[in-house]
Design an enzyme around this catalytic site. Structure first.
Site, mmCIF file in Angstrom:
data_model
loop_
_atom_site.group_PDB
_atom_site.id
_atom_site.type_symbol
_atom_site.label_atom_id
_atom_site.label_comp_id
_atom_site.label_asym_id
_atom_site.label_seq_id
_atom_site.Cartn_x
_atom_site.Cartn_y
_atom_site.Cartn_z
ATOM 1 N N HIS A 155 -6.851 -7.123 7.499
ATOM 2 C CA HIS A 155 -5.902 -7.866 6.733
ATOM 3 C C HIS A 155 -4.946 -8.785 7.628
ATOM 4 O O HIS A 155 -4.529 -8.284 8.534
ATOM 5 C CB HIS A 155 -5.015 -6.655 6.215
ATOM 6 C CG HIS A 155 -3.879 -7.274 5.352
ATOM 7 N ND1 HIS A 155 -2.714 -6.371 4.960
ATOM 8 C CD2 HIS A 155 -3.533 -8.375 5.009
ATOM 9 C CE1 HIS A 155 -1.875 -6.893 4.288
ATOM 10 N NE2 HIS A 155 -2.086 -8.374 4.513
ATOM 11 N N HIS A 188 -11.239 -22.971 11.885
ATOM 12 C CA HIS A 188 -12.722 -22.758 11.856
ATOM 13 C C HIS A 188 -13.443 -21.781 12.711
ATOM 14 O O HIS A 188 -12.876 -21.271 13.769
ATOM 15 C CB HIS A 188 -13.125 -24.066 12.486
ATOM 16 C CG HIS A 188 -12.862 -24.617 13.901
ATOM 17 N ND1 HIS A 188 -13.572 -24.027 14.938
ATOM 18 C CD2 HIS A 188 -11.523 -24.772 14.273
ATOM 19 C CE1 HIS A 188 -12.813 -24.192 16.028
ATOM 20 N NE2 HIS A 188 -11.705 -24.777 15.816
HETATM 21 O O1 JB2 Z 1 -7.166 6.315 -3.699
HETATM 22 C C1 JB2 Z 1 -6.446 5.656 -4.433
HETATM 23 C C2 JB2 Z 1 -5.232 5.309 -4.067
HETATM 24 N N1 JB2 Z 1 -4.285 5.677 -2.880
HETATM 25 C C3 JB2 Z 1 -3.349 4.801 -3.222
HETATM 26 N N2 JB2 Z 1 -6.989 5.277 -5.543
HETATM 27 C C4 JB2 Z 1 -6.180 4.366 -6.212
HETATM 28 N N3 JB2 Z 1 -6.824 4.064 -7.490
HETATM 29 N N4 JB2 Z 1 -5.147 4.098 -6.085
HETATM 30 C C5 JB2 Z 1 -4.632 4.514 -4.867
HETATM 31 N N5 JB2 Z 1 -3.458 4.238 -4.413
HETATM 32 C C6 JB2 Z 1 -2.246 3.676 -5.122
HETATM 33 O O2 JB2 Z 1 -2.200 2.338 -4.464
HETATM 34 C C7 JB2 Z 1 -0.832 4.239 -4.930
HETATM 35 O O3 JB2 Z 1 -0.690 5.345 -5.978
HETATM 36 C C8 JB2 Z 1 0.113 3.051 -5.163
HETATM 37 O O4 JB2 Z 1 0.235 2.824 -6.777
HETATM 38 C C9 JB2 Z 1 -0.660 1.886 -4.683
HETATM 39 C C10 JB2 Z 1 -0.377 1.113 -3.524
HETATM 40 O O5 JB2 Z 1 1.033 0.569 -3.917
HETATM 41 P P1 JB2 Z 1 1.898 -0.023 -2.869
HETATM 42 O O6 JB2 Z 1 2.803 -0.918 -3.649
HETATM 43 O O7 JB2 Z 1 2.651 1.085 -1.927
HETATM 44 O O8 JB2 Z 1 1.149 -0.921 -1.801
HETATM 45 P P2 JB2 Z 1 0.089 -1.928 -2.015
HETATM 46 O O9 JB2 Z 1 -1.260 -1.461 -1.552
HETATM 47 O O10 JB2 Z 1 -0.146 -2.136 -3.227
HETATM 48 O O11 JB2 Z 1 0.689 -3.275 -1.022
HETATM 49 C C11 JB2 Z 1 0.623 -3.002 0.364
HETATM 50 O O12 JB2 Z 1 -0.181 -3.953 0.843
HETATM 51 C C12 JB2 Z 1 -0.134 -5.253 0.646
HETATM 52 C C13 JB2 Z 1 -1.180 -6.066 1.222
HETATM 53 C C14 JB2 Z 1 2.228 -3.477 0.625
HETATM 54 O O13 JB2 Z 1 2.202 -3.259 2.092
HETATM 55 C C15 JB2 Z 1 2.404 -4.763 0.243
HETATM 56 O O14 JB2 Z 1 3.802 -5.219 0.896
HETATM 57 C C16 JB2 Z 1 1.364 -5.801 0.863
HETATM 58 N N6 JB2 Z 1 1.417 -7.169 0.402
#
Ligand code: JB2
Length: 221
Positions: free
Chosen positions: A151, A142
């Site tokens: 995050h 709450h």
């Molecule tokens: O400026 C951007 C950009 N920068 C990185 N624009 C766009 N459209 N995409 C971007 N990305 C992309 O985000 C990267 O190319 C990559 O495909 C993606 C990040 O993927 P990753 O699997 O490394 O992390 P995530 O952000 O999806 O997940 C993180 O955060 C979550 C909350 C991880 O730490 C996870 O474990 C966590 N659960």
């Protein structure tokens, strides 16, 4: 009977976070249809059946074609905040991804572009501002206040009236006592227990969490 009208939504990011968001939107938003994923790596590919259609240079064209809704599925807090601001400036509405298997109190307030994952709880009069992630199984009790692009990672437990600053990251399984405050851009290491205020911009970890210790490199969330 004609199919109900749906609005197209574009998702930024095609990594792990995007996978969770795609499933939540499919599960909870029959009013939306996925226009595609934009990723920094624009190579065409499919992510859980959703297509990567390019990088962020596609945004102005999509907006002109009538795509008006977006979601930033990038876990990095600074980048998510910057991308969210850019989208809002371009006139996109940031939709929410709230799992039907989360509990959100009717008196809680959720901003734009927030993600609330399965098993999370957001308690009475909690405030969750734009672009926040309340990750899987996190408890936000709450009157907590989570500022823009913070995050709270899986399994965190925030007691009542905790304040989390802009872009702060609480790693997996962090506990926070009632009323404690965590400053903007602070990082609290996985498994830590916060029993007093954490200043802005520091890395803190331990039982109890202390500021200034070096964190091992790696994924906290
Ligand atoms: O400026 C951007 C950009 N920068 C990185 N624009 C766009 N459209 N995409 C971007 N990305 C992309 O985000 C990267 O190319 C990559 O495909 C993606 C990040 O993927 P990753 O699997 O490394 O992390 P995530 O952000 O999806 O997940 C993180 O955060 C979550 C909350 C991880 O730490 C996870 O474990 C966590 N659960």
């Amino acid at each position: 009977m004609p199919a109900p009208e749906t609005s197209p939504v574009v998702i930024l990011g095609a990594g792990g976070h995007a996978k969770v968001v795609i499933e939540i939107l499919r599960d909870s938003r029959p009013d939306l249809r996925l226009a595609g994923l934009l990723d920094a790596d624009p190579r065409p590919r499919s992510v859980l059946g959703a297509e990567v259609i390019g990088d962020d240079s596609r945004l102005p064209g999509l907006r002109r074609e009538g795509v008006a809704k977006a979601f930033v599925a990038v876990g990095d807090n600074r980048r998510r905040e910057a991308l969210g601001r850019k989208l809002q400036e371009m006139g996109f509405e940031l939709v929410r991804a709230v799992s039907p298997r989360a509990y959100v109190s009717p008196s809680a307030r959720l901003g734009s572009g927030v993600a609330v994952m399965a098993g999370a709880v957001v308690g009475a009069e909690a405030e969750v501002l734009d672009l926040v992630i309340v990750n899987t199984g996190a408890l936000v009790d709450h009157e907590c206040r989570l500022a823009r692009a913070a995050h709270v990672a899986p399994g965190c437990a925030l007691a009542g009236r905790v304040s989390v600053g802009e872009r702060a990251l609480l790693g997996v399984g962090v506990s926070v006592v009632p009323g404690a405050s965590i400053g903007a851009d602070a990082v609290v290491g996985a498994g830590s227990c916060v029993i007093s205020d954490i200043p802005a911009g520091v890395i803190a970890k331990g039982l109890p969490a202390r500021a200034g210790q070096a964190l091992p490199r790696g994924d906290l969330a």
